[in-house]
Motif scaffolding. Sequence first.
Motif, short mmCIF file in Angstrom:
data_model
loop_
_atom_site.label_atom_id
_atom_site.label_comp_id
_atom_site.label_asym_id
_atom_site.label_seq_id
_atom_site.Cartn_x
_atom_site.Cartn_y
_atom_site.Cartn_z
N PRO A 384 7.46 7.13 3.62
CA PRO A 384 8.30 6.09 3.02
C PRO A 384 9.44 5.59 3.90
N ILE A 385 10.10 6.49 4.63
CA ILE A 385 11.23 6.03 5.42
C ILE A 385 10.74 5.20 6.60
N LYS A 386 9.68 5.70 7.24
CA LYS A 386 9.12 5.05 8.42
C LYS A 386 8.60 3.65 8.07
N SER A 387 7.82 3.57 6.98
CA SER A 387 7.19 2.27 6.71
C SER A 387 7.99 1.44 5.70
N GLY A 388 9.08 2.00 5.17
CA GLY A 388 9.91 1.23 4.25
C GLY A 388 9.18 0.87 2.97
N CYS A 389 8.64 1.89 2.29
CA CYS A 389 7.85 1.58 1.09
C CYS A 389 8.27 2.43 -0.11
N THR A 390 9.47 3.04 -0.08
CA THR A 390 9.86 3.98 -1.13
C THR A 390 9.81 3.34 -2.52
N GLY A 391 10.62 2.32 -2.71
CA GLY A 391 10.71 1.70 -4.03
C GLY A 391 9.39 1.07 -4.44
N GLY A 392 8.71 0.46 -3.48
CA GLY A 392 7.45 -0.21 -3.80
C GLY A 392 6.39 0.77 -4.29
N VAL A 393 6.25 1.90 -3.59
CA VAL A 393 5.26 2.89 -4.00
C VAL A 393 5.60 3.42 -5.40
N SER A 394 6.88 3.73 -5.62
CA SER A 394 7.29 4.24 -6.93
C SER A 394 6.96 3.23 -8.02
N ALA A 395 7.30 1.98 -7.77
CA ALA A 395 7.18 0.98 -8.83
C ALA A 395 5.72 0.59 -9.10
N VAL A 396 4.97 0.24 -8.05
CA VAL A 396 3.62 -0.26 -8.33
C VAL A 396 2.67 0.86 -8.76
N SER A 397 2.85 2.08 -8.23
CA SER A 397 1.95 3.16 -8.68
C SER A 397 2.20 3.45 -10.15
N ALA A 398 3.45 3.34 -10.57
CA ALA A 398 3.79 3.60 -11.99
C ALA A 398 3.12 2.57 -12.89
N VAL A 399 3.21 1.32 -12.51
CA VAL A 399 2.64 0.26 -13.35
C VAL A 399 1.12 0.31 -13.30
N TYR A 400 0.58 0.70 -12.14
CA TYR A 400 -0.87 0.80 -12.01
C TYR A 400 -1.42 1.91 -12.93
N ALA A 401 -0.77 3.06 -12.92
CA ALA A 401 -1.22 4.16 -13.80
C ALA A 401 -1.15 3.72 -15.26
N ALA A 402 -0.08 3.01 -15.62
CA ALA A 402 0.05 2.53 -17.00
C ALA A 402 -1.09 1.57 -17.33
N ASP A 403 -1.45 0.69 -16.37
CA ASP A 403 -2.56 -0.25 -16.59
C ASP A 403 -3.86 0.49 -16.86
N ILE A 404 -4.12 1.52 -16.06
CA ILE A 404 -5.37 2.28 -16.24
C ILE A 404 -5.42 2.88 -17.64
N ILE A 405 -4.28 3.46 -18.05
CA ILE A 405 -4.23 4.08 -19.38
C ILE A 405 -4.44 3.02 -20.47
N LEU A 406 -3.78 1.89 -20.31
CA LEU A 406 -3.87 0.84 -21.34
C LEU A 406 -5.28 0.24 -21.39
N ASN A 407 -5.92 0.14 -20.22
CA ASN A 407 -7.27 -0.44 -20.20
C ASN A 407 -8.31 0.46 -20.84
N GLN A 408 -7.99 1.76 -20.93
CA GLN A 408 -8.94 2.68 -21.56
C GLN A 408 -8.94 2.52 -23.08
N GLN A 409 -7.86 1.97 -23.59
CA GLN A 409 -7.72 1.92 -25.06
C GLN A 409 -8.64 0.87 -25.67
#
Lengths: 409, 405
Positions: A384-409
């Motif tokens: 994360p520090i090297k490639s500058g992706c800390t906030g992005g990884v945290s945010a999009v992975s969170a929303v992606y996991a939520a999408d997967i869960i919601l799509n199963q319903q």
Amino acid sequence: MKYDDIIIGGGLSGLLCAISLAEKGRKCLIISQGQSTLNFSSGSFEFINTEEGEDFEHAIAALPSRHPYQKIGVDRLPRLRTSVAGLLDRAGIRTVGENERNHLRITPFGALKQTWLSLAEMTHFQKDELLGRVLVVDIRGFLDFNASFIASSLGQMGIQADTCEVYVHETERLRDNASEFRSANIARVFNGYTIDRLACAINEKATDVDFILLPAVFGLDKEEPARRMLEKLNKPAAFIPTMSPSVPGIRLQRLLKQRFISLGGMFLSADTVCGGEIVDGRLVSVRALNHGDTRFEAENFIFACGSFFSNGLKATQDKIYEPILGLDVDYEGGHGEWFAPDVYAEQPYMSFGVRTDKRLNVSLDGKTLENAYAVGQLLSGASPIKSGCTGGVSAVSAVYAADIILNQQ
Amino acid sequence: MQDNSFQDCVKCTLCTAYCPMAAVNPFYIGPKQAGPDGERYRLKDKAFYDYALKYCLNCKRCESACPSGVRIGDIIAKAKLDSGQFHPGLREMILANTDMMGSLAVPFSPIINPVLKWDLSKKMMDGILGIDHRRTFPAYAGQTFVRWYKKHAGKAQEAFSKQVYYFHGCYANYNYPKLGQDLIKLMNACGYGVRLLEKEKCCGVALISNGMGGQAKRQARVNLASIRKAGTTVLTTSTTCTMTLRDEYPHVLGLDNADVRDNITLALRFLCEKVESGEIKLAFKSDYRKKVAYHTSCHAEKQGSWIYSLPLLRLIPGVQLTVLESSCCGISGTFGFKKENYEYSQGIGEKLFNNIRLANPDYVATECETCKWQIEMSTGFEVINPICLLADALDVEATRKLNQL
């Protein structure tokens, strides 16, 4: 106790995931072990470092396949970024930034850094937007913000920067306790009237400048004091983050938590998840230290426990492990190979994390837990520090996991 | 017992950022310095920072905030007991000896209650003892809960096949027996008999915070012995007593309670879990209508016990529930009674009081009795323990039927 989804960790990724789920009416419980690293936030979220003028897509294409962005799928990222911006907006967090490319912000050391989204009050500009003549304002006695350091860094970039020191008698009183003269304590002093007086003091000194830079010590609970400060100044102005704790970060944490609770979410703020029960490849319940034998049951579990600092990962001399269930962890080599001798070099340990498949499902002894996901800094594969992706990884992975869960319903 | 958790402190100062006292009192160095920082120095000399320790509310919000699992509040509480600098005066003896004061006051409550309200007596307590004259004292009951229980309820409990014990605490015993009575009403309607412990002393929280560690330990030993003897679930109705019995005994007083810790539980948790598992059922009056604002007391926040209160309150069809943002009311037990602390106490609570005024409820619901005194005095809104609210709204006959009694 039964919930639809249990999220372990109450930082940026845990909260964004939980809010996404709660917005769709799911009954969510967050179990958090104290406050998160969001409280140290710069007030900006990075996505990925890019070459000048380049958009995110090119930089992401160059990432290794183990990187969370690659696992999630490059095509999905623009839509997920839009979702994140929407979630922040609905929580009452005003941000600026484009969906496809970086802007620049100024760090506490006066460096320019690429970033994706910034709180509206923080510095944000494009490379060609020179600031003109700048005044860096310091508050007398405040040690966690170094105006002359910032001015000299800006000077090296050809920006003419002066400094000045201001105070109101309320901040002078705080100096009695010099070692605790910290950002959060200062922010408490600045409400309506004190802000106006400080603005007057700054305006007197900012006669011959084009832009004012201030430490981000305004608005602990809400944005209003920060906005008021900017409005009361005679010149355009923006805030630079201070050393921790971060006032904008504490506010982010609070606003996201409030949003979650307003959607009916439950936020356990001070507990440690200490084990779980797995039946037929599914995690059915977890236990928490303060609740003895109470079983917290859910359809899905999201591990948003953060990395080493947040105790999402633990290291001994001979292994790195995930302390709640002992989930499979990606790491390489022995203790000696986890660190690079040059502290500024890319550090191998930073890319260690919990192993997931493309759906972010975690595994235990090689067997996938189909209803358990990992998100955020717990994930392996990013540097994360090297490639500058800390906030992005945290945010999009969170929303992606939520999408997967919601799509199963 | 040496608590070394202070070594896990990474100096992030989030504890100080979230400390309600540091927010209003610029003279308080904050939990980081008073706690883990000070602890290093205190290994050399116990007197370090002892002037600051008296400002700690023991609200544990520092611990709730700490990302590194440092038991900051416990470190401060222990340092306060160990420093040897806190010599409890008459005021501390009076405020902290809740058992003694309660036993003395209850028989004379018809005289004492009005006298405690007089301006003259308030002025005298202020001048002589240093108890702030603006403070309202909780009224004493006409008879103790224990006495009522022995006279009116004890015998009937034997008829139930399922039994639990009840640690009533000082407030239910000396000030507000209805809390204990309501618990018995609820538990009986669900088929549980409620017994009292063989011996019960004040949990000792006020003794700990007023520097009377020896007496706190003696009382703790009596309580632990009784709880061990009970050998089964011991219900509580106060979040602070619960935290003291479960966590302060081992962490601050150094008394091992691991064998019985999980037996001690808030009645709300017991009820919520049994209702969720379908083991017991509750029925409520159809005409009960109240607007309720739930206040998460500091010790409910620390223990996470509110997660049981909210689902139970939501079961009552006529209750319109708002959850207030969790923040400290400022009284912190005996702390807010002391003259020198009054302004801090009210300053800390201001945010909560404003939120309550905005919510404008019929009742504020919380499991902490001292929050109740503070909120009632400072806002005029009536504060009720969720147990009493459940009992008031309960349709006893329908509940008994549902539980096949």
